[in-house]
Design an enzyme around this catalytic site. Structure first.
Site, PDB file in Angstrom:
ATOM      1  N   HIS A 308     -31.389   4.736  -9.157  1.00  0.00           N
ATOM      2  CA  HIS A 308     -32.693   4.941  -8.519  1.00  0.00           C
ATOM      3  C   HIS A 308     -33.753   5.064  -9.605  1.00  0.00           C
ATOM      4  O   HIS A 308     -33.500   5.619 -10.667  1.00  0.00           O
ATOM      5  CB  HIS A 308     -32.688   6.230  -7.679  1.00  0.00           C
ATOM      6  CG  HIS A 308     -33.786   6.261  -6.654  1.00  0.00           C
ATOM      7  ND1 HIS A 308     -35.054   6.686  -6.960  1.00  0.00           N
ATOM      8  CD2 HIS A 308     -33.795   5.893  -5.358  1.00  0.00           C
ATOM      9  CE1 HIS A 308     -35.800   6.594  -5.871  1.00  0.00           C
ATOM     10  NE2 HIS A 308     -35.077   6.118  -4.883  1.00  0.00           N
ATOM     11  N   ASP A 365     -28.956   4.401   0.229  1.00  0.00           N
ATOM     12  CA  ASP A 365     -28.306   3.243   0.867  1.00  0.00           C
ATOM     13  C   ASP A 365     -26.787   3.286   0.793  1.00  0.00           C
ATOM     14  O   ASP A 365     -26.118   2.473   1.433  1.00  0.00           O
ATOM     15  CB  ASP A 365     -28.822   1.955   0.205  1.00  0.00           C
ATOM     16  CG  ASP A 365     -30.295   1.737   0.521  1.00  0.00           C
ATOM     17  OD1 ASP A 365     -31.102   1.695  -0.410  1.00  0.00           O
ATOM     18  OD2 ASP A 365     -30.619   1.679   1.722  1.00  0.00           O
TER      19      ASP A 365
HETATM   20  C1  SDX Z   1     -34.232   2.318  -2.319  1.00  0.00           C
HETATM   21  O1  SDX Z   1     -38.193   3.862  -4.899  1.00  0.00           O
HETATM   22  C2  SDX Z   1     -37.672   4.410  -3.866  1.00  0.00           C
HETATM   23  O2  SDX Z   1     -37.993   5.530  -3.535  1.00  0.00           O
HETATM   24  C3  SDX Z   1     -36.699   3.503  -3.101  1.00  0.00           C
HETATM   25  C4  SDX Z   1     -35.932   4.163  -1.945  1.00  0.00           C
HETATM   26  C5  SDX Z   1     -36.868   4.574  -0.816  1.00  0.00           C
HETATM   27  O3  SDX Z   1     -36.517   5.496  -0.073  1.00  0.00           O
HETATM   28  O4  SDX Z   1     -37.898   3.891  -0.634  1.00  0.00           O
HETATM   29  O5  SDX Z   1     -35.244   5.275  -2.416  1.00  0.00           O
HETATM   30  C6  SDX Z   1     -34.939   3.187  -1.320  1.00  0.00           C
HETATM   31  O6  SDX Z   1     -34.702   1.235  -2.590  1.00  0.00           O
HETATM   32  C7  SDX Z   1     -33.006   2.852  -3.014  1.00  0.00           C
HETATM   33  C8  SDX Z   1     -32.448   1.859  -4.098  1.00  0.00           C
HETATM   34  C9  SDX Z   1     -31.598   0.785  -3.368  1.00  0.00           C
HETATM   35  N1  SDX Z   1     -31.198  -0.270  -4.358  1.00  0.00           N
HETATM   36  C10 SDX Z   1     -29.908  -0.348  -4.779  1.00  0.00           C
HETATM   37  O7  SDX Z   1     -29.012   0.430  -4.476  1.00  0.00           O
HETATM   38  C11 SDX Z   1     -29.669  -1.548  -5.705  1.00  0.00           C
HETATM   39  C12 SDX Z   1     -28.789  -1.131  -6.889  1.00  0.00           C
HETATM   40  N2  SDX Z   1     -29.608  -0.278  -7.785  1.00  0.00           N
HETATM   41  C13 SDX Z   1     -30.308  -0.905  -8.836  1.00  0.00           C
HETATM   42  O8  SDX Z   1     -30.643  -2.221  -8.712  1.00  0.00           O
HETATM   43  C14 SDX Z   1     -31.311   0.011  -9.532  1.00  0.00           C
HETATM   44  O9  SDX Z   1     -30.682   1.191  -9.754  1.00  0.00           O
HETATM   45  C15 SDX Z   1     -32.646   0.256  -8.851  1.00  0.00           C
HETATM   46  C16 SDX Z   1     -33.310  -1.000  -8.440  1.00  0.00           C
HETATM   47  C17 SDX Z   1     -32.482   1.134  -7.657  1.00  0.00           C
HETATM   48  C18 SDX Z   1     -33.529   0.990  -9.865  1.00  0.00           C
HETATM   49  O10 SDX Z   1     -33.820   0.069 -10.867  1.00  0.00           O
HETATM   50  P1  SDX Z   1     -34.542   0.518 -12.225  1.00  0.00           P
HETATM   51  O11 SDX Z   1     -35.141   1.867 -12.111  1.00  0.00           O
HETATM   52  O12 SDX Z   1     -35.410  -0.627 -12.659  1.00  0.00           O
HETATM   53  O13 SDX Z   1     -33.355   0.704 -13.235  1.00  0.00           O
HETATM   54  P2  SDX Z   1     -32.818  -0.432 -14.186  1.00  0.00           P
HETATM   55  O14 SDX Z   1     -32.545  -1.650 -13.397  1.00  0.00           O
HETATM   56  O15 SDX Z   1     -33.755  -0.528 -15.341  1.00  0.00           O
HETATM   57  O16 SDX Z   1     -31.422   0.211 -14.655  1.00  0.00           O
HETATM   58  C19 SDX Z   1     -31.335   1.019 -15.808  1.00  0.00           C
HETATM   59  C20 SDX Z   1     -29.939   0.728 -16.351  1.00  0.00           C
HETATM   60  C21 SDX Z   1     -29.693  -0.764 -16.642  1.00  0.00           C
HETATM   61  O17 SDX Z   1     -28.675  -0.823 -17.627  1.00  0.00           O
HETATM   62  P3  SDX Z   1     -29.130  -1.003 -19.224  1.00  0.00           P
HETATM   63  O18 SDX Z   1     -30.061  -2.191 -19.286  1.00  0.00           O
HETATM   64  O19 SDX Z   1     -29.804   0.310 -19.569  1.00  0.00           O
HETATM   65  O20 SDX Z   1     -27.829  -1.223 -19.944  1.00  0.00           O
HETATM   66  O21 SDX Z   1     -28.960   1.093 -15.363  1.00  0.00           O
HETATM   67  C22 SDX Z   1     -28.266  -0.080 -14.952  1.00  0.00           C
HETATM   68  C23 SDX Z   1     -29.098  -1.278 -15.374  1.00  0.00           C
HETATM   69  O22 SDX Z   1     -28.287  -2.416 -15.577  1.00  0.00           O
HETATM   70  N3  SDX Z   1     -28.129  -0.001 -13.487  1.00  0.00           N
HETATM   71  C24 SDX Z   1     -27.053  -0.385 -12.817  1.00  0.00           C
HETATM   72  C25 SDX Z   1     -27.335  -0.079 -11.473  1.00  0.00           C
HETATM   73  N4  SDX Z   1     -28.555   0.461 -11.378  1.00  0.00           N
HETATM   74  C26 SDX Z   1     -29.048   0.510 -12.631  1.00  0.00           C
HETATM   75  N5  SDX Z   1     -25.910  -0.964 -13.214  1.00  0.00           N
HETATM   76  C27 SDX Z   1     -25.013  -1.209 -12.236  1.00  0.00           C
HETATM   77  N6  SDX Z   1     -25.189  -0.940 -10.919  1.00  0.00           N
HETATM   78  C28 SDX Z   1     -26.342  -0.375 -10.506  1.00  0.00           C
HETATM   79  N7  SDX Z   1     -26.532  -0.103  -9.208  1.00  0.00           N
END
Ligand code: SDX
Length: 430
Positions: A308, A365
């Site tokens: 998140h 989710d």
């Molecule tokens: C919602 O914003 C809100 O409030 C949203 C929400 C709401 O109520 O409105 O809470 C609802 O959208 C919840 C999120 C649902 N999405 C997912 O579950 C999709 C999977 N999660 C990711 O795609 C990610 O965690 C996000 C999109 C939720 C957040 O993305 P960020 O903040 O841009 O984080 P990032 O992509 O920069 O990740 C940081 C690191 C990365 O690794 P490095 O580059 O540091 O090596 O963490 C890793 C990412 O690759 N990472 C994950 C991951 N989430 C982050 N790796 C594997 N699986 C994951 N789910």
């Protein structure tokens, strides 16, 4: 009280900036005049660390896993009362409603639960199996064609009216979308039923047999909608605010919210979680493979429902949803193998340094789909359910911006990295 200042030193020039603090002491540096006064822009791609507004609706502390609606901790909504409509009223109008106000609002919802026949007829021309989020987005925009008196909102009464129409009709649109996809006749709303029971009635009743809504199923749906009702400046809410900042009407602003929410990184994740869990259940993927794929940089696969932008702790909504799954399955005396798989996946991830180091925890989710499936909602409607829940939040945030006289159109800047000035070249000369 003296204004707190921050000092920015650039090219030997010292610039003083105001520092503002919120209710919980969170502080922000005001850079809004940095360009006018110093021709300086700040750089914050994806606006990850930019406060785009002041708001009094929802408070999140991502480090501590805190979520409050109008100051009330989310955990206090984890019971049959208040119901979703009472929470919706509170988010939109800023306080808990009096009994009479809530009754008036409920009556308005009943009065406006039907669709204009012109809207209803749109279902005949849309492909029956069109993506439900595409239909929802289109229908919300089309409400601007049928309720032109609400394109401009002038007072609390007009907000009450349009909020009732949107919150009531979104349920009918969702149910009719499902019925059309199933080749079933539309079941019209029953004004004698409460909000969630009425929705389930429209989704699952038949012309010759009323769907009997079990109280525990109604409570579970009520809780799901409350937990999704608002979440400060998330992607879809920011889309609603950006469109609304141009003085576009509430219908198309909420439609913009639906479009953003559809993304698999946002509200669309609840469908991806179920696909992931079902793939593991069918043997297409092992839990350990799932974890390793999610960790691999060579693979676009993510552990959906994990991570998140704000929460660097367990999403409090995921905690409540997980417990609600246990409660509902116990009452229904059944189980869902996907819940066991989700638990195992969570346990593996929370003990894996990759997830621990990046503070990746289950988000809203991860468990919501399992509860929606237990309620009987088909997977392709999960993100629509998220939108039904989030609609009061979008209306509340849009209204807060609309009512703020200092609101200006949102227009971020950029760092230009394109060509130097150059001339047009005739096509023959290229
Ligand atoms: C919602 O914003 C809100 O409030 C949203 C929400 C709401 O109520 O409105 O809470 C609802 O959208 C919840 C999120 C649902 N999405 C997912 O579950 C999709 C999977 N999660 C990711 O795609 C990610 O965690 C996000 C999109 C939720 C957040 O993305 P960020 O903040 O841009 O984080 P990032 O992509 O920069 O990740 C940081 C690191 C990365 O690794 P490095 O580059 O540091 O090596 O963490 C890793 C990412 O690759 N990472 C994950 C991951 N989430 C982050 N790796 C594997 N699986 C994951 N789910």
């Amino acid at each position: 009280m003296t204004q707190k200042k921050a000092k920015l030193l650039i090219d030997q020039k010292e610039i003083e900036l105001n520092v503002y603090s919120g209710t919980e002491g969170d502080e922000a540096i005001d850079i809004s005049r940095l360009y006018e006064e110093h021709r300086l822009t700040t750089y914050d791609p994806s606006l990850a660390n930019t406060a785009a507004c002041r708001s009094s609706i929802t408070y999140i502390d991502g480090e501590k896993g805190i979520l409050r609606y109008r100051g009330i901790p989310i955990e206090q909504f984890n019971r049959p009362r208040p119901n979703f409509i009472e929470v919706a009223w509170m988010l939109i109008f800023g306080r808990l409603p009096q009994q009479s106000e809530l009754l008036d609002f409920r009556n308005m919802l009943s009065e406006h639960e039907l669709l204009h026949e012109g809207l209803r007829n749109q279902f005949q021309v849309l492909p029956a199996k069109a993506p439900p989020m595409a239909i929802l987005s289109a229908m919300l925009s089309m409400m601007a064609c049928y309720y032109e008196e609400f394109l401009t909102l002038t007072d609390e009464k007009s907000f009450m009216e349009v909020a009732a129409r949107l919150i009531s009709k979104v349920r009918t649109i969702a149910a009719f979308t499902h019925r059309r996809a199933q080749g079933l006749p539309f079941i019209y709303p029953d004004p004698n039923l409460r909000y969630c029971a009425n929705f389930l009635h429209m989704m699952f009743s038949l012309p010759y047999r009323q769907f009997m809504v079990e109280p525990e199923v109604e409570d579970a749906l009520n809780l799901v909608l409350i937990l999704h009702a608002d979440h400060e400046q998330n992607c879809s809410t920011s889309a609603v605010r950006i469109v609304g900042s141009a003085k576009a009407n509430l219908f198309v602003s909420c439609s913009a919210g639906v479009n953003a929410l559809w993304g698999p990184l946002h509200g669309g994740a609840n469908v991806k979680v179920m696909e992931m869990l079902e793939s593991i259940h069918r043997g297409g993927l092992k839990p350990e493979e799932c974890i390793e794929k999610a960790k691999s940089k060579d693979n676009p696969f993510r552990l959906f429902g994990f991570g998140h932008r704000v929460y660097k702790n367990y999403d409090p909504r995921a905690k409540i949803l997980k417990a609600a799954c246990d409660r509902l399955f116990a009452k229904m005396q059944c189980n869902d193998p996907l819940l066991d798989i989700a638990r195992k996946l969570e346990e593996r991830a929370l003990n894996d340094p990759y997830f621990v180091d990046r503070k990746l925890y289950p988000n809203v989710d991860f468990y919501s789909g399992i509860l929606l499936r237990a309620i009987g909602i088909p997977t392709d409607m999960f993100t629509v359910m998220f939108a039904i829940g989030r609609l009061p939040g979008w209306i509340a945030q849009w209204k807060e911006q609309h009512d703020n006289p200092t609101t200006r159109i949102m227009r971020p800047r950029q760092i230009y990295e394109g060509n130097d000035i150059c001339d047009y070249t005739e096509i023959e000369d290229r």
